[in-house]
Design a protein around this motif. Structure first.
Motif, PDB file in Angstrom:
ATOM      1  N   ARG A  50       0.843  -1.191   0.000  1.00 60.17           N
ATOM      2  CA  ARG A  50       0.000   0.000   0.000  1.00 60.17           C
ATOM      3  C   ARG A  50       0.879   1.243   0.000  1.00 60.17           C
ATOM      4  NH1 ARG A  50      -4.165   2.048   4.676  1.00 60.17           N
ATOM      5  NH2 ARG A  50      -5.119   3.679   3.437  1.00 60.17           N
ATOM      6  N   TYR A  60       3.425   7.457   2.855  1.00 59.98           N
ATOM      7  CA  TYR A  60       3.574   6.160   3.510  1.00 59.98           C
ATOM      8  C   TYR A  60       3.664   5.048   2.475  1.00 59.98           C
ATOM      9  CZ  TYR A  60       2.298   8.323   7.918  1.00 59.98           C
ATOM     10  OH  TYR A  60       2.277   9.114   9.043  1.00 59.98           O
ATOM     11  N   VAL A  62       3.680   0.873   2.812  1.00 57.16           N
ATOM     12  CA  VAL A  62       3.466  -0.162   3.814  1.00 57.16           C
ATOM     13  C   VAL A  62       3.446  -1.531   3.147  1.00 57.16           C
ATOM     14  CG1 VAL A  62       1.959  -0.971   5.674  1.00 57.16           C
ATOM     15  CG2 VAL A  62       2.064   1.478   5.142  1.00 57.16           C
ATOM     16  N   TYR A  64       2.305  -5.295   4.190  1.00 60.00           N
ATOM     17  CA  TYR A  64       1.593  -6.089   5.188  1.00 60.00           C
ATOM     18  C   TYR A  64       2.029  -7.542   5.040  1.00 60.00           C
ATOM     19  CZ  TYR A  64      -1.551  -2.115   5.694  1.00 60.00           C
ATOM     20  OH  TYR A  64      -2.075  -0.869   5.921  1.00 60.00           O
ATOM     21  N   GLU A  72      -1.052  -7.795   8.878  1.00 62.74           N
ATOM     22  CA  GLU A  72      -0.728  -6.627   9.701  1.00 62.74           C
ATOM     23  C   GLU A  72       0.431  -5.879   9.064  1.00 62.74           C
ATOM     24  OE1 GLU A  72      -0.132  -7.389  13.845  1.00 62.74           O
ATOM     25  OE2 GLU A  72      -1.712  -8.899  13.901  1.00 62.74           O
ATOM     26  N   SER A  73       0.562  -4.610   9.428  1.00 63.66           N
ATOM     27  CA  SER A  73       1.653  -3.792   8.915  1.00 63.66           C
ATOM     28  C   SER A  73       2.973  -4.420   9.351  1.00 63.66           C
ATOM     29  CB  SER A  73       1.537  -2.367   9.467  1.00 63.66           C
ATOM     30  OG  SER A  73       2.634  -1.601   9.062  1.00 63.66           O
ATOM     31  N   TYR A  74       3.725  -4.922   8.372  1.00 60.37           N
ATOM     32  CA  TYR A  74       4.971  -5.636   8.624  1.00 60.37           C
ATOM     33  C   TYR A  74       6.152  -4.670   8.521  1.00 60.37           C
ATOM     34  CZ  TYR A  74       8.883  -8.646   7.085  1.00 60.37           C
ATOM     35  OH  TYR A  74      10.098  -9.238   6.896  1.00 60.37           O
ATOM     36  N   GLU A  76       7.124  -0.579   7.236  1.00 66.98           N
ATOM     37  CA  GLU A  76       6.573   0.714   6.839  1.00 66.98           C
ATOM     38  C   GLU A  76       7.691   1.717   6.648  1.00 66.98           C
ATOM     39  OE1 GLU A  76       4.252   3.962   9.335  1.00 66.98           O
ATOM     40  OE2 GLU A  76       2.940   2.282   8.806  1.00 66.98           O
TER      41      GLU A  76
END
Length: 138
Positions: A50, A60, A62, A64, A72-74, A76
């Motif tokens: 993303r 940003y 990101v 995941y 989950e956000s791994y 970033e």
């Protein structure tokens, strides 16, 4: 179960919107799962990508990953640009533009990107963080 809900867009970017149902072993039923708006899905490696921005000063990127069966956000990478000039007592500019790298929500490293143009920023960060190759353009 992953199904396509169409495109979502706004001033921060455009993303694919998906709905997800996850099997709940204890209840024996599918439960709806809150899935992030995404630019790309890597099904083979179970990663979701993303890119978005919050106004002009924050971009940003990101990635995941799966953790306990949920995305989950791994990793970033946040590019934070400070538009107000801050000067110390001696008249020196205080560097505020930075790239903030996090893993599983914990800040790992900050990199000063003050004075770099977009191409220089991308080159530096692609060398430091090769997984982040899905840069927002335009």
């Amino acid at each position: 179960i992953l199904y396509d809900e169409g495109l979502a867009s706004g001033s921060g970017g455009s993303w694919d919107r998906y709905g997800v149902f996850v099997w709940d072993e204890t209840g024996g039923v599918y439960k709806e799962y809150d899935f992030p708006l995404v630019n790309d899905i890597d099904k083979e490696n179970h990663k979701v990508y993303r890119a978005f921005q919050l106004g002009a000063p924050e971009q940003y990127y990101v990635i995941y990953g799966l953790k306990d069966g949920q995305y989950e956000s791994y990793k970033e990478l946040c590019l934070h640009y400070e538009y107000d000039v801050i000067i110390d007592e001696e008249g020196n500019y205080i560097s505020l533009d930075k790239a903030i790298y996090s893993e599983w929500g914990n800040v790992i490293e900050e990199t000063d990107i003050t004075g770099l143009n977009w191409n220089e920023t991308k080159k530096l960060l692609e060398e430091k963080y090769p997984e982040f190759t899905f840069w927002r353009e335009g």
